[in-house]
Structure formats: C-alpha cells, structure tokens
Design an enzyme around this catalytic site. Sequence first.
Site, short mmCIF file in Angstrom:
data_model
loop_
_atom_site.label_atom_id
_atom_site.label_comp_id
_atom_site.label_asym_id
_atom_site.label_seq_id
_atom_site.Cartn_x
_atom_site.Cartn_y
_atom_site.Cartn_z
N GLU A 172 -30.86 -19.79 -45.30
CA GLU A 172 -30.40 -20.01 -44.38
C GLU A 172 -31.77 -20.16 -43.34
O GLU A 172 -32.32 -20.85 -42.83
CB GLU A 172 -29.53 -19.08 -43.11
CG GLU A 172 -28.30 -19.17 -43.57
CD GLU A 172 -27.50 -20.91 -43.24
OE1 GLU A 172 -28.50 -21.55 -42.72
OE2 GLU A 172 -26.65 -21.16 -43.80
N ASP A 174 -26.57 -25.37 -34.97
CA ASP A 174 -27.58 -25.92 -35.53
C ASP A 174 -27.80 -27.26 -35.02
O ASP A 174 -26.78 -28.03 -34.21
CB ASP A 174 -27.87 -25.88 -37.06
CG ASP A 174 -26.97 -26.68 -37.80
OD1 ASP A 174 -25.85 -27.26 -36.88
OD2 ASP A 174 -27.40 -26.66 -38.68
N TYR A 176 -28.24 -18.75 -33.86
CA TYR A 176 -27.57 -19.37 -35.42
C TYR A 176 -27.50 -18.95 -36.62
O TYR A 176 -26.50 -18.68 -37.03
CB TYR A 176 -28.26 -21.05 -35.42
CG TYR A 176 -28.48 -21.58 -37.13
CD1 TYR A 176 -27.57 -22.29 -37.09
CD2 TYR A 176 -29.06 -21.09 -37.98
CE1 TYR A 176 -26.64 -22.98 -38.33
CE2 TYR A 176 -28.90 -22.41 -39.62
CZ TYR A 176 -26.78 -22.59 -39.28
OH TYR A 176 -26.79 -23.29 -40.54
#
Length: 386
Positions: free
Chosen positions: A55, A156, A138
């Site tokens: 991520e 996102d 996020y």
Amino acid sequence: MKSNAKQQLIEQYPLNWSEAKIQSFREQLLGWYDQHQRDLPWRRTDNPYYIWVSEIMLQQTQVDTVKPYYERFIETLPTIEALATASEAELLSLWQGLGYYSRVRNMQVAAQQVMSDYDGQMPKTIEGLLSLKGIGPYTAGAVGSIAFGLVEPAIDGNVMRIMSRLFEIDQDITLTSTRKLMAAYLYQLIDPERPGDFNQALMDIGATIMTPTNYEPLESPLLDFDQSYHNGTAHLFPIKAKKVKVIPQMKFAYAIRNVEGEYLVRQHTEDELLHGLWHFPMADVEMVMEGVTQHELLEPLLDQYPEITESLLRQAQLIQFNGDQLQAPTIIHQFSHRKWTVTLVEVALNNSAISNFESLKWASMAQMTELPLSTLQQKLMQQIKS
C-alpha cells in the site's frame, strides 16, 4: 473510526437506500470481483506487513511499476524487524526509482514504532494503525480491512472518483467535508463479512473500468447504481480544485571527471529534495547559454561549493563547450510542485592530485552504481555513457 463517531457520521450523511438495495450493491460488486479481480502478488498473502508495504509503494506509483519493487523489498526485508533495523543505504537502494523517498523513511520509523510499542506485531485497530508514522486514513483502512477484516473504507483517488460519479457529488474532493460524506456512504455500503474484498473491488473498478476518461463504463457491475451514467454527467465528476502551480527551476549538474575516470558526487542533505541520495554537484542557474565564457559556466559551481576553488578549475576543460556556446544534454525532472530542467555540464580535469572534499567525494561509475541514486542521477549518468 470508533463506533460512536462512525454512527454520528452516518446520521449526518444518511444514504437513504433500502437494505435490499444495499445488499444488491454488495452482491453485484463482490460477484464481479470474484470473477475479475486483478492477480497481484500482495493479494496472495494475509501478512499485514506485506500488505502494508504494498500500500505504501502504491501511493503515487503505478501497479505494474510496483510489482518487482515489492517482491525485491519483501525478499530482502521479510519482517518488520528487518525493516526496522535496515541501513539507510539499503532502504534507499531498495526504493531507488520509486521516488517520494519520504515514504520508505516513514515506513522504517513506523516499523520501529511497531517493534517498540506493539511487540513487533502490526496493530489490529484503526487507532493503532493511524498512530504509525506515514499511515493515514486510506492506508489504515486498506491494511485494516484487508489484513484484519476491519469494517473500514479505504478512500483513495479511484474510490473518490467512483463515489463522485455514483452519487453525483458536486463537492470538491480535496475538501475534508467531501471525504467525510464519502466515508459515511461507504460505512453504509461496505460488506461487513468481506470488507477487504469490498475495498479492493472498488480499487479494481476505478483502475480498470470507471477510469478518469471512461464516461460510459458499460462493463461496470455498478451501472444500475451509477447516477452520472444514467444522467450523462460522468464527465463532470469528480470535482477537484485546480492543482498548485508548478515552479520551474533551472540547474546545472556538474559531472567533474579526474584523470583516473572518477567523478565528484555528493549526498543530498535533509533540507534538500532527494535527500539521502547521491548526485553530481548541482547549482541553480539563470543564464543564456549563448555568448558565455567557460568561467561563467563554472561560476555557479564555485558559488554553491566554496571548497571547490578556482585553482581546481584552472585545470578544467568543458567537454561540450564550443566557442561561446554550451552544447549539453538537458534532463527534465518533475516533482509534485517543482520542475527541474537540469543541464549536464561535463568537466574534465588534467590533474589527479585532488583529494576528497568535506561534502564531496570521488567515485567511479562502477562505485556510483553501488550508491543510492535518484532516477535523475541515473539519467544523467546514462547521458555520459552514451
């Protein structure tokens, strides 16, 4: 988000869909995902550390670019402890070419927090994840939902575009209030049994179907719920404030070579862009490249690096200097708010009796490839090789 705050947010922005409609939304989304999900290496694991690494890498970087970096990073630093104790040179080398190097530095600080505050285990709550350096809403939502099954959205750019179009949200997506509205809707939509798959399904749809330029996403499993598609308004969403003006900067990068074939290089300091990475010495310039002398072309170097004296430059020869004009390659390097136009100035010295300086050192091309280098420096070196 704590349950009471979550409930308040839902009450502030009720979705006003029936339970049957919400359930239909989940079924269509997850049914599509089960058949069409992208095969990505970080989806083949439930290791929260691996998911976290992916991520962070995916921030500001395309999926295809990330894949080899992810696999090399995990192979080299397979545990949180390994990340926490890695040297800066190793970190920057693993990240070299991905850009936005603060991401990996923050990740190491976070790994050290995990080791000291959480007994080496990733925290399993949103609050715990948000306490880690470099993890925002996020990333916390993505890692929490995928690794731990937390019923949290991961909002996102792709998800904001989808939500803006589904509900024709006519608010600037850069505003906190808009994100709160989207979070409230997603809390009401997210599948409590499969929150990670729900979030990843939205990511995939945003990346492959409901893209910035596809205003008629006929393959979308959410077409029945897409207000902008039915109203022909998809091209209007999302609404986003104008970008910050990019500041142009002109620079010289001096490739100073001694008779042994070594080049002067320096490591950027903490107060500079690309800090921690090695480059040819650079200087800001404002000059016309015609009608100049060799001394004028070297003056910015003397101003920026006082330790390089004129006596050194008396033995210098500008390789690309032709009469009164510099014929040198130029590299454009774009940051989020700055654009560097970097001209490569090659300088050959005819004396080898020059030692290292305080902030500069000599390195051969082979030695430079062992140092943490930015993409810009790699491009400059390629110009010399060619």
